[in-house]
Every structure is written in C-alpha cells, then in structure tokens.
Design a protein around this motif. Sequence first.
Motif, PDB file in Angstrom:
ATOM      1  N   ALA A  89       0.835  -1.212   0.000  1.00 20.45           N
ATOM      2  CA  ALA A  89       0.000   0.000   0.000  1.00 20.45           C
ATOM      3  C   ALA A  89       0.866   1.258   0.000  1.00 20.45           C
ATOM      4  CB  ALA A  89      -0.937  -0.002   1.204  1.00 20.45           C
ATOM      5  N   TRP A  90       1.970   1.218   0.740  1.00 24.22           N
ATOM      6  CA  TRP A  90       2.871   2.379   0.761  1.00 24.22           C
ATOM      7  C   TRP A  90       3.479   2.600  -0.616  1.00 24.22           C
ATOM      8  CZ3 TRP A  90       6.424   2.185   5.688  1.00 24.22           C
ATOM      9  CH2 TRP A  90       5.621   2.260   6.842  1.00 24.22           C
ATOM     10  N   LEU A  91       3.918   1.513  -1.255  1.00 24.58           N
ATOM     11  CA  LEU A  91       4.524   1.644  -2.586  1.00 24.58           C
ATOM     12  C   LEU A  91       3.518   2.167  -3.602  1.00 24.58           C
ATOM     13  CD1 LEU A  91       6.692  -1.583  -2.811  1.00 24.58           C
ATOM     14  CD2 LEU A  91       7.495   0.777  -2.617  1.00 24.58           C
ATOM     15  N   ALA A  92       2.291   1.651  -3.544  1.00 26.59           N
ATOM     16  CA  ALA A  92       1.255   2.107  -4.474  1.00 26.59           C
ATOM     17  C   ALA A  92       1.004   3.595  -4.293  1.00 26.59           C
ATOM     18  CB  ALA A  92      -0.021   1.302  -4.262  1.00 26.59           C
ATOM     19  N   GLU A  93       0.887   4.030  -3.049  1.00 20.89           N
ATOM     20  CA  GLU A  93       0.675   5.452  -2.766  1.00 20.89           C
ATOM     21  C   GLU A  93       1.853   6.293  -3.254  1.00 20.89           C
ATOM     22  OE1 GLU A  93       0.096   8.498   1.038  1.00 20.89           O
ATOM     23  OE2 GLU A  93       0.570   6.388   1.413  1.00 20.89           O
ATOM     24  N   ALA A  94       3.064   5.838  -2.969  1.00 24.82           N
ATOM     25  CA  ALA A  94       4.256   6.591  -3.355  1.00 24.82           C
ATOM     26  C   ALA A  94       4.374   6.735  -4.860  1.00 24.82           C
ATOM     27  CB  ALA A  94       5.509   5.920  -2.780  1.00 24.82           C
ATOM     28  N   HIS A  95       4.117   5.643  -5.585  1.00 25.13           N
ATOM     29  CA  HIS A  95       4.206   5.696  -7.051  1.00 25.13           C
ATOM     30  C   HIS A  95       3.069   6.518  -7.650  1.00 25.13           C
ATOM     31  CE1 HIS A  95       7.633   3.164  -8.180  1.00 25.13           C
ATOM     32  NE2 HIS A  95       7.416   2.575  -7.011  1.00 25.13           N
ATOM     33  N   ALA A  96       1.870   6.398  -7.094  1.00 20.16           N
ATOM     34  CA  ALA A  96       0.743   7.182  -7.603  1.00 20.16           C
ATOM     35  C   ALA A  96       0.986   8.670  -7.409  1.00 20.16           C
ATOM     36  CB  ALA A  96      -0.549   6.750  -6.902  1.00 20.16           C
ATOM     37  N   ARG A  97       1.442   9.051  -6.238  1.00 19.65           N
ATOM     38  CA  ARG A  97       1.685  10.464  -5.983  1.00 19.65           C
ATOM     39  C   ARG A  97       2.822  10.988  -6.863  1.00 19.65           C
ATOM     40  NH1 ARG A  97       2.017  12.872  -0.122  1.00 19.65           N
ATOM     41  NH2 ARG A  97       0.092  11.683   0.010  1.00 19.65           N
ATOM     42  N   ALA A  98       3.866  10.190  -7.029  1.00 21.24           N
ATOM     43  CA  ALA A  98       4.982  10.607  -7.883  1.00 21.24           C
ATOM     44  C   ALA A  98       4.508  10.826  -9.314  1.00 21.24           C
ATOM     45  CB  ALA A  98       6.095   9.567  -7.842  1.00 21.24           C
ATOM     46  N   ALA A  99       3.634   9.948  -9.798  1.00 16.99           N
ATOM     47  CA  ALA A  99       3.113  10.091 -11.168  1.00 16.99           C
ATOM     48  C   ALA A  99       2.304  11.374 -11.307  1.00 16.99           C
ATOM     49  CB  ALA A  99       2.261   8.876 -11.531  1.00 16.99           C
ATOM     50  N   VAL A 100       1.448  11.643 -10.338  1.00 22.32           N
ATOM     51  CA  VAL A 100       0.619  12.853 -10.380  1.00 22.32           C
ATOM     52  C   VAL A 100       1.488  14.111 -10.315  1.00 22.32           C
ATOM     53  CG1 VAL A 100      -1.058  14.198  -9.037  1.00 22.32           C
ATOM     54  CG2 VAL A 100      -1.455  11.776  -9.459  1.00 22.32           C
ATOM     55  N   GLU A 101       2.539  14.060  -9.499  1.00 20.69           N
ATOM     56  CA  GLU A 101       3.390  15.233  -9.292  1.00 20.69           C
ATOM     57  C   GLU A 101       4.537  15.318 -10.288  1.00 20.69           C
ATOM     58  OE1 GLU A 101       4.450  14.926  -5.150  1.00 20.69           O
ATOM     59  OE2 GLU A 101       2.377  15.257  -4.506  1.00 20.69           O
ATOM     60  N   GLY A 102       4.630  14.350 -11.209  1.00 19.54           N
ATOM     61  CA  GLY A 102       5.689  14.377 -12.214  1.00 19.54           C
ATOM     62  C   GLY A 102       7.076  14.116 -11.646  1.00 19.54           C
ATOM     63  N   VAL A 103       7.137  13.365 -10.573  1.00 25.69           N
ATOM     64  CA  VAL A 103       8.413  13.078  -9.911  1.00 25.69           C
ATOM     65  C   VAL A 103       8.961  11.751 -10.420  1.00 25.69           C
ATOM     66  CG1 VAL A 103       9.468  12.512  -7.683  1.00 25.69           C
ATOM     67  CG2 VAL A 103       7.794  14.357  -7.842  1.00 25.69           C
ATOM     68  N   THR A 104      10.249  11.733 -10.728  1.00 17.60           N
ATOM     69  CA  THR A 104      10.923  10.486 -11.068  1.00 17.60           C
ATOM     70  C   THR A 104      11.957  10.206  -9.984  1.00 17.60           C
ATOM     71  OG1 THR A 104      12.553  11.631 -12.432  1.00 17.60           O
ATOM     72  CG2 THR A 104      10.604  10.778 -13.554  1.00 17.60           C
ATOM     73  N   ALA A 105      12.209   8.938  -9.757  1.00 14.52           N
ATOM     74  CA  ALA A 105      13.182   8.539  -8.734  1.00 14.52           C
ATOM     75  C   ALA A 105      13.919   7.308  -9.223  1.00 14.52           C
ATOM     76  CB  ALA A 105      12.466   8.252  -7.417  1.00 14.52           C
ATOM     77  N   THR A 106      15.071   7.075  -8.648  1.00 18.42           N
ATOM     78  CA  THR A 106      15.873   5.918  -9.050  1.00 18.42           C
ATOM     79  C   THR A 106      15.489   4.658  -8.306  1.00 18.42           C
ATOM     80  OG1 THR A 106      17.596   6.509  -7.463  1.00 18.42           O
ATOM     81  CG2 THR A 106      17.847   7.318  -9.736  1.00 18.42           C
ATOM     82  N   ASP A 107      14.765   4.786  -7.194  1.00 17.44           N
ATOM     83  CA  ASP A 107      14.317   3.585  -6.488  1.00 17.44           C
ATOM     84  C   ASP A 107      13.098   3.878  -5.621  1.00 17.44           C
ATOM     85  OD1 ASP A 107      15.238   4.749  -4.115  1.00 17.44           O
ATOM     86  OD2 ASP A 107      16.951   3.437  -3.931  1.00 17.44           O
ATOM     87  N   ASP A 108      12.490   2.806  -5.137  1.00 15.99           N
ATOM     88  CA  ASP A 108      11.276   2.926  -4.336  1.00 15.99           C
ATOM     89  C   ASP A 108      11.510   3.674  -3.025  1.00 15.99           C
ATOM     90  OD1 ASP A 108       9.666   1.543  -6.161  1.00 15.99           O
ATOM     91  OD2 ASP A 108      10.238  -0.400  -5.327  1.00 15.99           O
ATOM     92  N   VAL A 109      12.665   3.472  -2.411  1.00  8.28           N
ATOM     93  CA  VAL A 109      12.935   4.121  -1.123  1.00  8.28           C
ATOM     94  C   VAL A 109      12.909   5.644  -1.264  1.00  8.28           C
ATOM     95  CG1 VAL A 109      14.708   4.497   0.644  1.00  8.28           C
ATOM     96  CG2 VAL A 109      14.123   2.189  -0.051  1.00  8.28           C
ATOM     97  N   ALA A 110      13.404   6.159  -2.357  1.00  7.07           N
ATOM     98  CA  ALA A 110      13.367   7.612  -2.567  1.00  7.07           C
ATOM     99  C   ALA A 110      11.927   8.110  -2.583  1.00  7.07           C
ATOM    100  CB  ALA A 110      14.078   7.975  -3.873  1.00  7.07           C
ATOM    101  N   LEU A 111      11.042   7.340  -3.197  1.00  5.31           N
ATOM    102  CA  LEU A 111       9.634   7.736  -3.246  1.00  5.31           C
ATOM    103  C   LEU A 111       8.977   7.614  -1.869  1.00  5.31           C
ATOM    104  CD1 LEU A 111       8.539   6.133  -6.638  1.00  5.31           C
ATOM    105  CD2 LEU A 111       9.186   8.514  -6.175  1.00  5.31           C
ATOM    106  N   LEU A 112       9.302   6.569  -1.126  1.00  6.47           N
ATOM    107  CA  LEU A 112       8.763   6.412   0.222  1.00  6.47           C
ATOM    108  C   LEU A 112       9.254   7.531   1.132  1.00  6.47           C
ATOM    109  CD1 LEU A 112       9.147   2.558   0.632  1.00  6.47           C
ATOM    110  CD2 LEU A 112       7.019   3.835   0.332  1.00  6.47           C
ATOM    111  N   ASP A 113      10.514   7.876   0.992  1.00 15.70           N
ATOM    112  CA  ASP A 113      11.096   8.951   1.797  1.00 15.70           C
ATOM    113  C   ASP A 113      10.374  10.272   1.544  1.00 15.70           C
ATOM    114  OD1 ASP A 113      13.100   9.709   3.708  1.00 15.70           O
ATOM    115  OD2 ASP A 113      14.127  10.760   2.077  1.00 15.70           O
ATOM    116  N   ARG A 114       9.990  10.526   0.298  1.00 11.15           N
ATOM    117  CA  ARG A 114       9.234  11.750  -0.035  1.00 11.15           C
ATOM    118  C   ARG A 114       7.930  11.843   0.744  1.00 11.15           C
ATOM    119  NH1 ARG A 114       6.681  12.446  -4.447  1.00 11.15           N
ATOM    120  NH2 ARG A 114       6.759  14.698  -4.400  1.00 11.15           N
ATOM    121  N   LEU A 115       7.322  10.685   1.038  1.00  8.43           N
ATOM    122  CA  LEU A 115       6.051  10.663   1.755  1.00  8.43           C
ATOM    123  C   LEU A 115       6.235  10.675   3.272  1.00  8.43           C
ATOM    124  CD1 LEU A 115       3.934   8.076  -0.269  1.00  8.43           C
ATOM    125  CD2 LEU A 115       4.086  10.543  -0.546  1.00  8.43           C
TER     126      LEU A 115
END
Length: 87
Positions: free
Chosen positions: A21-47
């Motif tokens: 659920a955390w990964l889904a949220e992180a990837h969905a928000r990144a897509a909406v906000e136009g954010v790219t990251a090199t790994d999942d942890v970077a996206l989780l850290d953003r949240l």
Amino acid sequence: IETLERAGLWRAQTPQGAWRAWLAEAHARAAVEGVTATDDVALLDRLGRTVRIVEAPSSNRKITTPDDRAWAEAWLRARALEAGGAA
C-alpha cells in the motif's frame, strides 16, 4: 583520486522491502506530481515513510537481469549440493 578511510564506509544493497500500500501510494503520488526517482525508497522517503537499514548477507542480491538470474540459479545449485541434495 584518493583512498577513503574504510571505517566510515558502508554498502547499501537492493532488494528493498516495503508495504505494498505504501509503494502504491508513493508511485501514484509521484506520477501525479511528475516526480521520477531511481528507487522505491526515494519515493517512500518523499512521503515521510520510515526507512530502515537492515543488515543482510551479500548473497541477498537483487534479480533484475539475465546475468543476475544465472548467478542466482548457480548459487542455489551450489547450496543444494552443499546440503547433499540434487543439483
């Protein structure tokens, strides 16, 4: 360029683990906000999700490429032989 003091160095490995659920949220928000990251942890850290480092053996490898898979298959065969099983 220079030799670094080894006492201050450490190695980070992937794979990484996280709640789906955390990964889904992180990837969905990144897509909406136009954010790219090199790994999942970077996206989780953003949240603001808690990310922890867990000690693991070097055999805990990420399987991404055909070479990775070949390594993993050879490693598993060797482990089976060490345990007295069939390869």
